[in-house]
Motif scaffolding. Structure first.
Motif, PDB file in Angstrom:
ATOM      1  N   ALA A   1       0.831  -1.201   0.000  1.00 31.35           N
ATOM      2  CA  ALA A   1       0.000   0.000   0.000  1.00 31.35           C
ATOM      3  C   ALA A   1       0.869   1.256   0.000  1.00 31.35           C
ATOM      4  O   ALA A   1       0.596   2.226  -0.721  1.00 31.35           O
ATOM      5  CB  ALA A   1      -0.930  -0.009   1.211  1.00 31.35           C
ATOM      6  N   TRP A   2       1.938   1.230   0.783  1.00 31.65           N
ATOM      7  CA  TRP A   2       2.825   2.396   0.869  1.00 31.65           C
ATOM      8  C   TRP A   2       3.567   2.611  -0.445  1.00 31.65           C
ATOM      9  O   TRP A   2       3.686   3.736  -0.920  1.00 31.65           O
ATOM     10  CB  TRP A   2       3.803   2.204   2.016  1.00 31.65           C
ATOM     11  CG  TRP A   2       4.796   3.336   2.159  1.00 31.65           C
ATOM     12  CD1 TRP A   2       6.114   3.329   1.829  1.00 31.65           C
ATOM     13  CD2 TRP A   2       4.528   4.649   2.663  1.00 31.65           C
ATOM     14  NE1 TRP A   2       6.693   4.543   2.095  1.00 31.65           N
ATOM     15  CE2 TRP A   2       5.739   5.371   2.619  1.00 31.65           C
ATOM     16  CE3 TRP A   2       3.375   5.280   3.161  1.00 31.65           C
ATOM     17  CZ2 TRP A   2       5.828   6.703   3.042  1.00 31.65           C
ATOM     18  CZ3 TRP A   2       3.477   6.601   3.580  1.00 31.65           C
ATOM     19  CH2 TRP A   2       4.691   7.293   3.517  1.00 31.65           C
ATOM     20  N   GLN A   3       4.057   1.537  -1.049  1.00 35.80           N
ATOM     21  CA  GLN A   3       4.780   1.654  -2.315  1.00 35.80           C
ATOM     22  C   GLN A   3       3.865   2.155  -3.430  1.00 35.80           C
ATOM     23  O   GLN A   3       4.273   2.987  -4.241  1.00 35.80           O
ATOM     24  CB  GLN A   3       5.383   0.299  -2.706  1.00 35.80           C
ATOM     25  CG  GLN A   3       6.559  -0.126  -1.844  1.00 35.80           C
ATOM     26  CD  GLN A   3       7.050  -1.524  -2.189  1.00 35.80           C
ATOM     27  OE1 GLN A   3       6.321  -2.310  -2.808  1.00 35.80           O
ATOM     28  NE2 GLN A   3       8.256  -1.848  -1.775  1.00 35.80           N
ATOM     29  N   SER A   4       2.633   1.654  -3.484  1.00 36.13           N
ATOM     30  CA  SER A   4       1.719   2.076  -4.541  1.00 36.13           C
ATOM     31  C   SER A   4       1.346   3.543  -4.388  1.00 36.13           C
ATOM     32  O   SER A   4       1.102   4.238  -5.364  1.00 36.13           O
ATOM     33  CB  SER A   4       0.450   1.219  -4.528  1.00 36.13           C
ATOM     34  OG  SER A   4      -0.305   1.462  -3.360  1.00 36.13           O
TER      35      SER A   4
ATOM     36  N   VAL B   1      -6.574   3.631  -6.046  1.00 38.00           N
ATOM     37  CA  VAL B   1      -6.907   4.143  -4.711  1.00 38.00           C
ATOM     38  C   VAL B   1      -7.575   3.056  -3.872  1.00 38.00           C
ATOM     39  O   VAL B   1      -7.238   2.867  -2.695  1.00 38.00           O
ATOM     40  CB  VAL B   1      -7.840   5.373  -4.831  1.00 38.00           C
ATOM     41  CG1 VAL B   1      -8.309   5.809  -3.443  1.00 38.00           C
ATOM     42  CG2 VAL B   1      -7.114   6.521  -5.519  1.00 38.00           C
ATOM     43  N   ILE B   2      -8.518   2.327  -4.477  1.00 40.56           N
ATOM     44  CA  ILE B   2      -9.223   1.266  -3.753  1.00 40.56           C
ATOM     45  C   ILE B   2      -8.263   0.146  -3.381  1.00 40.56           C
ATOM     46  O   ILE B   2      -8.298  -0.378  -2.267  1.00 40.56           O
ATOM     47  CB  ILE B   2     -10.386   0.711  -4.591  1.00 40.56           C
ATOM     48  CG1 ILE B   2     -11.351   1.830  -4.968  1.00 40.56           C
ATOM     49  CG2 ILE B   2     -11.098  -0.405  -3.847  1.00 40.56           C
ATOM     50  CD1 ILE B   2     -11.962   2.547  -3.781  1.00 40.56           C
ATOM     51  N   ARG B   3      -7.373  -0.207  -4.325  1.00 42.92           N
ATOM     52  CA  ARG B   3      -6.398  -1.268  -4.060  1.00 42.92           C
ATOM     53  C   ARG B   3      -5.497  -0.883  -2.895  1.00 42.92           C
ATOM     54  O   ARG B   3      -5.221  -1.709  -2.016  1.00 42.92           O
ATOM     55  CB  ARG B   3      -5.560  -1.529  -5.312  1.00 42.92           C
ATOM     56  CG  ARG B   3      -4.495  -2.596  -5.109  1.00 42.92           C
ATOM     57  CD  ARG B   3      -3.584  -2.707  -6.325  1.00 42.92           C
ATOM     58  NE  ARG B   3      -2.525  -3.646  -6.056  1.00 42.92           N
ATOM     59  CZ  ARG B   3      -2.564  -4.930  -6.336  1.00 42.92           C
ATOM     60  NH1 ARG B   3      -3.652  -5.442  -6.894  1.00 42.92           N
ATOM     61  NH2 ARG B   3      -1.559  -5.728  -6.060  1.00 42.92           N
ATOM     62  N   ARG B   4      -5.073   0.368  -2.867  1.00 43.73           N
ATOM     63  CA  ARG B   4      -4.191   0.804  -1.787  1.00 43.73           C
ATOM     64  C   ARG B   4      -4.897   0.711  -0.437  1.00 43.73           C
ATOM     65  O   ARG B   4      -4.330   0.240   0.548  1.00 43.73           O
ATOM     66  CB  ARG B   4      -3.741   2.240  -2.078  1.00 43.73           C
ATOM     67  CG  ARG B   4      -2.760   2.791  -1.055  1.00 43.73           C
ATOM     68  CD  ARG B   4      -2.081   4.044  -1.558  1.00 43.73           C
ATOM     69  NE  ARG B   4      -3.015   5.133  -1.810  1.00 43.73           N
ATOM     70  CZ  ARG B   4      -3.269   5.637  -3.009  1.00 43.73           C
ATOM     71  NH1 ARG B   4      -2.676   5.149  -4.077  1.00 43.73           N
ATOM     72  NH2 ARG B   4      -4.106   6.645  -3.141  1.00 43.73           N
ATOM     73  N   ARG B   5      -6.156   1.140  -0.415  1.00 45.00           N
ATOM     74  CA  ARG B   5      -6.902   1.074   0.844  1.00 45.00           C
ATOM     75  C   ARG B   5      -7.183  -0.367   1.244  1.00 45.00           C
ATOM     76  O   ARG B   5      -7.142  -0.714   2.428  1.00 45.00           O
ATOM     77  CB  ARG B   5      -8.214   1.850   0.695  1.00 45.00           C
ATOM     78  CG  ARG B   5      -7.997   3.358   0.586  1.00 45.00           C
ATOM     79  CD  ARG B   5      -9.281   4.085   0.300  1.00 45.00           C
ATOM     80  NE  ARG B   5      -9.058   5.528   0.185  1.00 45.00           N
ATOM     81  CZ  ARG B   5      -9.987   6.393  -0.199  1.00 45.00           C
ATOM     82  NH1 ARG B   5     -11.209   5.964  -0.501  1.00 45.00           N
ATOM     83  NH2 ARG B   5      -9.701   7.679  -0.278  1.00 45.00           N
ATOM     84  N   LEU B   6      -7.467  -1.200   0.254  1.00 37.71           N
ATOM     85  CA  LEU B   6      -7.715  -2.610   0.551  1.00 37.71           C
ATOM     86  C   LEU B   6      -6.470  -3.268   1.133  1.00 37.71           C
ATOM     87  O   LEU B   6      -6.565  -4.056   2.087  1.00 37.71           O
ATOM     88  CB  LEU B   6      -8.149  -3.338  -0.722  1.00 37.71           C
ATOM     89  CG  LEU B   6      -8.356  -4.848  -0.588  1.00 37.71           C
ATOM     90  CD1 LEU B   6      -9.509  -5.148   0.367  1.00 37.71           C
ATOM     91  CD2 LEU B   6      -8.623  -5.481  -1.948  1.00 37.71           C
ATOM     92  N   GLU B   7      -5.317  -2.981   0.550  1.00 46.00           N
ATOM     93  CA  GLU B   7      -4.059  -3.541   1.072  1.00 46.00           C
ATOM     94  C   GLU B   7      -3.834  -3.095   2.516  1.00 46.00           C
ATOM     95  O   GLU B   7      -3.440  -3.899   3.363  1.00 46.00           O
ATOM     96  CB  GLU B   7      -2.883  -3.104   0.194  1.00 46.00           C
ATOM     97  CG  GLU B   7      -2.832  -3.724  -1.184  1.00 46.00           C
ATOM     98  CD  GLU B   7      -2.310  -5.148  -1.173  1.00 46.00           C
ATOM     99  OE1 GLU B   7      -2.308  -5.795  -0.099  1.00 46.00           O
ATOM    100  OE2 GLU B   7      -1.900  -5.619  -2.243  1.00 46.00           O
ATOM    101  N   ALA B   8      -4.113  -1.814   2.791  1.00 45.24           N
ATOM    102  CA  ALA B   8      -3.906  -1.305   4.148  1.00 45.24           C
ATOM    103  C   ALA B   8      -4.862  -1.983   5.129  1.00 45.24           C
ATOM    104  O   ALA B   8      -4.459  -2.398   6.224  1.00 45.24           O
ATOM    105  CB  ALA B   8      -4.103   0.211   4.164  1.00 45.24           C
ATOM    106  N   VAL B   9      -6.131  -2.106   4.734  1.00 42.29           N
ATOM    107  CA  VAL B   9      -7.118  -2.721   5.625  1.00 42.29           C
ATOM    108  C   VAL B   9      -6.828  -4.208   5.822  1.00 42.29           C
ATOM    109  O   VAL B   9      -6.847  -4.718   6.949  1.00 42.29           O
ATOM    110  CB  VAL B   9      -8.547  -2.522   5.065  1.00 42.29           C
ATOM    111  CG1 VAL B   9      -9.548  -3.350   5.855  1.00 42.29           C
ATOM    112  CG2 VAL B   9      -8.922  -1.053   5.104  1.00 42.29           C
TER     113      VAL B   9
END
Length: 232
Positions: free
Chosen positions: A111-114, A207-215
Motif C-alpha cells: 500500500a505504501w509503495q503504490s 486508490v481502492i487497491r491501496r486502501r484494501l491492502e492497508a485494511v
C-alpha cells in the motif's frame, strides 16, 4: 438369538448407519465453522479482490490441503501429541502468528509503495508475471497458514471424534469425514471468491487497491496477534 434393534429400525451394532445418521449434523457444523471469520477467510477475500476468482483458487486449495493434513494427523494421533505438548503448541503458535503478521506487513508495504508510485499497475508480487510461480506461492501460503495454526490441532481432536462411531475404524472414517469437510469448504470458499472477484475491477483501482491492502494488512496483523495470544 437375533441382535437387538433400536428405535427407527437401526441395529445396535450398525456403526455405518450411526455414521450416516450423524452426517446432517456434521454438514451443518462444517458450514457454521467455515463461515466464521478467521485467517482463511481474510486470505481468500484479499486474494479474490486483488487477483479475481482464478487468483483465489490456489489459496483455497492450499488452505484445504493443510486442513486435510491436520485431519490425517488427528486420525493418526499426531494432532493430539501437538495439542498436549506445550513446546510444540508454542512453536506452531509462533510460526503461525509470525507468518500472518508477515503477510500483513507485506500488504502494508505494498500500500505504501503504490502510494509513492501512483501507478495503475503497482509492481507487487501479486502482479508479477510467471503465473505458475504465483499459483504455487499462493497455494503454499494457504497451506502454511492452516498447518501453522495450533488451534487447528485442538479443533481436529475435539471435532471429529464426535462423529466417528465407536465400532468404525478411526483413521478411515476420519479421512472420509475430512474429505467431506474439504469438499464443502471448497464450494463455500470458491463461492465467496466468485462473489468478491466479480467486483475485482473496482477493487483493483489504484486508490481502492491501496486502501484494501492497508485494511487487509491490518486484519492479518490483528489475526496474527490473536494467534500469538491463543491458549489451548
Amino acid at each position: 438369538m437375533g441382535k437387538g434393534v433400536e428405535r427407527g429400525g437401526a441395529s445396535k451394532d450398525d456403526p455405518l448407519m450411526d455414521l450416516v445418521a450423524s452426517l446432517p449434523a456434521f454438514v451443518v457444523a462444517v458450514v457454521l465453522i467455515s463461515a466464521s471469520p478467521g485467517p482463511a477467510m481474510a486470505l481468500i477475500m484479499r486474494r479474490a479482490a486483488l487477483r479475481g476468482f482464478a487468483g483465489a483458487v490456489p489459496t483455497v486449495l492450499g488452505l484445504e490441503a493443510g486442513l486435510y493434513l491436520w485431519a490425517l494427523f488427528a486420525a493418526a494421533g499426531l494432532a493430539a501429541m501437538v495439542a498436549a505438548s506445550q513446546a510444540a503448541f508454542i512453536i506452531l503458535r509462533v510460526i503461525g502468528a509470525g507468518f500472518l503478521i508477515y503477510l500483513g506487513i507485506k500488504a502494508w508495504r505494498t500500500a505504501w509503495q503504490s502510494r509513492k508510485l501512483e501507478s495503475v499497475q503497482e509492481p507487487t508480487e501479486d502482479l508479477l508475471p510467471n503465473p505458475k510461480r504465483s499459483w504455487w506461492k499462493s497455494f503454499g501460503e494457504g497451506a502454511l497458514v492452516m498447518l501453522a495454526n495450533p488451534k487447528a490441532a485442538v479443533f481436529m481432536i475435539a471435532f471429529y471424534p464426535q462423529f466417528v462411531p465407536t465400532d468404525r475404524p478411526l483413521f478411515a472414517t476420519t479421512t472420509l469425514l475430512a474429505l467431506l469437510q474439504v469438499a464443502i469448504e471448497i464450494v463455500l470458499y470458491l463461492g465467496l471468491a466468485a462473489v468478491v472477484g466479480r467486483a475485482g475491477a473496482w477493487f483493483r483501482r489504484p486508490v481502492i487497491r491501496r486502501r484494501l491492502e492497508a485494511v487487509s494488512g491490518t486484519v492479518l496483523i490483528a489475526l496474527g496477534l490473536r494467534v500469538a495470544a491463543a491458549t489451548r
